[in-house]
Write a protein that holds these residues in place. Structure first.
Motif, PDB file in Angstrom:
ATOM      1  N   SER A  86     -28.686 -19.616   4.951  1.00  0.00           N
ATOM      2  CA  SER A  86     -29.876 -19.273   5.567  1.00  0.00           C
ATOM      3  C   SER A  86     -29.709 -18.804   7.113  1.00  0.00           C
ATOM      4  N   TYR A  87     -30.609 -18.047   7.606  1.00  0.00           N
ATOM      5  CA  TYR A  87     -30.363 -17.437   8.956  1.00  0.00           C
ATOM      6  C   TYR A  87     -30.395 -18.551   9.794  1.00  0.00           C
ATOM      7  N   ALA A  88     -31.372 -19.743   9.605  1.00  0.00           N
ATOM      8  CA  ALA A  88     -30.985 -20.725  10.501  1.00  0.00           C
ATOM      9  C   ALA A  88     -29.630 -21.561  10.834  1.00  0.00           C
ATOM     10  N   GLN A  89     -29.274 -21.454   9.462  1.00  0.00           N
ATOM     11  CA  GLN A  89     -27.810 -22.237   9.563  1.00  0.00           C
ATOM     12  C   GLN A  89     -26.750 -21.308  10.061  1.00  0.00           C
ATOM     13  N   GLU A  92     -26.763 -21.321  13.825  1.00  0.00           N
ATOM     14  CA  GLU A  92     -26.083 -22.626  14.393  1.00  0.00           C
ATOM     15  C   GLU A  92     -24.424 -22.252  14.595  1.00  0.00           C
ATOM     16  N   ASP A 133     -39.944 -13.611  11.290  1.00  0.00           N
ATOM     17  CA  ASP A 133     -38.760 -14.185  10.618  1.00  0.00           C
ATOM     18  C   ASP A 133     -37.274 -13.987  10.894  1.00  0.00           C
ATOM     19  N   GLY A 137     -34.794 -16.673  16.699  1.00  0.00           N
ATOM     20  CA  GLY A 137     -33.630 -16.962  17.070  1.00  0.00           C
ATOM     21  C   GLY A 137     -32.488 -15.990  17.277  1.00  0.00           C
TER      22      GLY A 137
END
Length: 234
Positions: A86-89, A92, A133, A137
């Motif tokens: 995912s983009y969130a991962q 990180e 979305d 980040g």
């Protein structure tokens, strides 16, 4: 011609196309698809089918040479693999920098090129499908509200106050985009989002994950994966 839609053949840009056709009529809408050196042409094939579905004028633009020196993982010349997270991962691992599938200043280039084409066709507005979305980040900084505002001002001033940008989803989530598209009868079964170019979507790249979550949030199966097609027939 009233509106030009930057049109990839994916969920967001197809929803933009549906909005523009609803507002102006198919004969007043130009869909512009850009090839920028992607690893596949599935999006372009989808875009052609969707343009025919709506009955709009469809043009293609090849900007691949501009990105020839980029190692963005989406591009055919890249040595990088497309992330299966995912983009969130992914964020990180980047420390707040854009993800590896960010094509350098892509939307800036697309919008600038589209402005020239739009003015040549007498268009008053450019639609594009940036949403919150993608901007979250700093994954894709050229999808942010601040970027959109700056480009809108530049294009408006640079066109002699003839042309402006509409990014109707810039403060929406992808789930909200899909909700609107379902209301409009957007033919999502014809769209392609996956960064891979297989016969079927991979289901694991960032955009596949976002797409699946957006349809799930609306309580419907993705029609591109065998769910019911919601597109209106002509």
């Amino acid at each position: 011609m009233k509106a030009l839609v930057l049109f990839s053949g994916g969920v967001d840009s197809t929803t933009c196309l549906g909005l523009a056709v609803e507002k102006y009529g198919a004969d007043q809408v130009l869909a512009l698809s850009v090839y920028y050196g992607q690893k596949h042409k599935k999006e372009m094939e989808a875009a052609e089918k969707i343009a025919k579905h709506y009955g709009v004028l469809w043009k293609q633009l090849d900007l691949a040479l501009i990105f020839a020196d980029s190692n963005c993982s989406l591009l055919s010349g890249s040595t990088e693999e497309i992330p299966k997270e995912s983009y969130a991962q992914q964020l990180e691992h980047t420390g707040g920098s854009p993800v590896s599938t960010y094509v350098p200043f892509r939307n800036g280039l697309f919008l600038s090129s589209a402005a020239s084409i739009a003015l040549s066709h007498g268009c008053e507005v450019i639609y594009y499908g940036a949403h919150s979305d993608d901007a979250a980040g700093n994954a894709y900084p050229d999808c942010s509200s601040a970027f959109n505002d700056a480009m809108n001002q530049a294009i408006y001033l640079g066109s002699g106050n003839q042309l402006h940008i509409e990014a109707p989803f810039v403060n929406w989530t992808k789930a909200q985009v899909v909700k609107k598209g379902l209301e409009l009868g957007v033919p999502y079964g014809l769209t392609w989002s996956c960064y891979e170019g297989g016969e079927t979507p991979c289901g694991t790249c960032g955009t596949c994950r976002d797409r699946a979550a957006a349809f799930a949030a609306n309580g419907v199966a993705d029609p591109a994966l065998g769910g019911e097609s919601f597109g209106r027939t002509k």
